[in-house]
Design an enzyme around this catalytic site. Structure first.
Site, PDB file in Angstrom:
ATOM      1  N   GLY A   1      -0.843  21.269  39.266  1.00  0.00           N
ATOM      2  CA  GLY A   1      -1.700  22.078  37.992  1.00  0.00           C
ATOM      3  C   GLY A   1      -1.179  22.081  36.764  1.00  0.00           C
TER       4      GLY A   1
ATOM      5  N   ASP B   1      -5.036  33.209  39.039  1.00  0.00           N
ATOM      6  CA  ASP B   1      -6.245  33.949  39.832  1.00  0.00           C
ATOM      7  C   ASP B   1      -5.957  35.345  40.282  1.00  0.00           C
ATOM      8  OD1 ASP B   1      -8.641  34.140  41.219  1.00  0.00           O
ATOM      9  OD2 ASP B   1      -9.001  32.071  41.147  1.00  0.00           O
TER      10      ASP B   1
ATOM     11  N   VAL C   1     -13.038  26.376  38.117  1.00  0.00           N
ATOM     12  CA  VAL C   1     -12.890  25.816  36.950  1.00  0.00           C
ATOM     13  C   VAL C   1     -12.199  24.277  37.485  1.00  0.00           C
ATOM     14  CG1 VAL C   1     -13.064  27.467  35.410  1.00  0.00           C
ATOM     15  CG2 VAL C   1     -10.713  26.894  36.361  1.00  0.00           C
TER      16      VAL C   1
END
Length: 174
Positions: free
Chosen positions: A43, A101, A151
């Site tokens: 990511g 997160d 998202v």
């Protein structure tokens, strides 16, 4: 298969401006120090590349791939799938993450890297979702605080898709 709905959260231009701001702050804080910037794959790749181009300091780059296994309700165990190529003892390390997160994996990674005795260890995230935080971890550099939505885009995926979308969007299934 149900249709996907994308709700834009941050545009490409807004993200680019924030990255310039982060790079300016990081460059100022590190000064003449040449940090080792560690990207957490996959990511962070888009963010790390854009951030690196905006830095005004010299830096080294490395990547790590980690995952958690076992009882994830109890935090699970960190597994390093692909380790760093360089030793970090005595180095100034900046972990670059796309999103924080729950923070459990990052907290475990930080503990693991601190065992390797870096001179300093800081964390930079482009997107922060503190409402979901379980672990006691606070990034040193934060781009955006985002709402509690799933998202995609700007490096983040859904089943390995949508990483190449140049903006951040919330995804919902209809």
């Amino acid at each position: 298969m149900s249709a996907k709905i994308f709700e834009p959260i941050y545009t490409e231009d807004v993200i680019a401006d924030k990255i310039k701001e982060l790079a300016k702050s990081i460059s100022s804080d590190y000064g003449r120090i040449e940090p080792l910037i560690v990207g957490i794959l996959r990511g962070s790749t888009v963010f790390m590349a854009d951030l690196a181009r905006e830095l005004t300091i010299n830096a080294y780059f490395d990547f790590i791939v980690v995952t958690r296994y076992g009882d994830k309700d109890k935090g699970g165990q960190l597994r390093v799938v692909k380790d760093l190529n360089y030793p970090i003892e005595g180095k100034d390390v900046l972990i670059v993450e796309d999103i924080i997160d729950e923070g459990i994996t990052l907290m475990q990674l930080k503990k693991e890297l601190l065992k390797r005795k870096p001179s300093t260890l800081k964390i930079c995230t482009l997107f922060d979702k503190p409402v979901r935080r379980i672990a006691d971890i606070v990034p040193d550099y934060i781009g955006f605080e985002i709402p509690d939505k799933f998202v995609i885009g700007y490096g983040m995926d859904y089943k390995q898709k949508y990483r190449n979308i140049p903006y951040l969007a919330a995804m919902e299934e209809s």
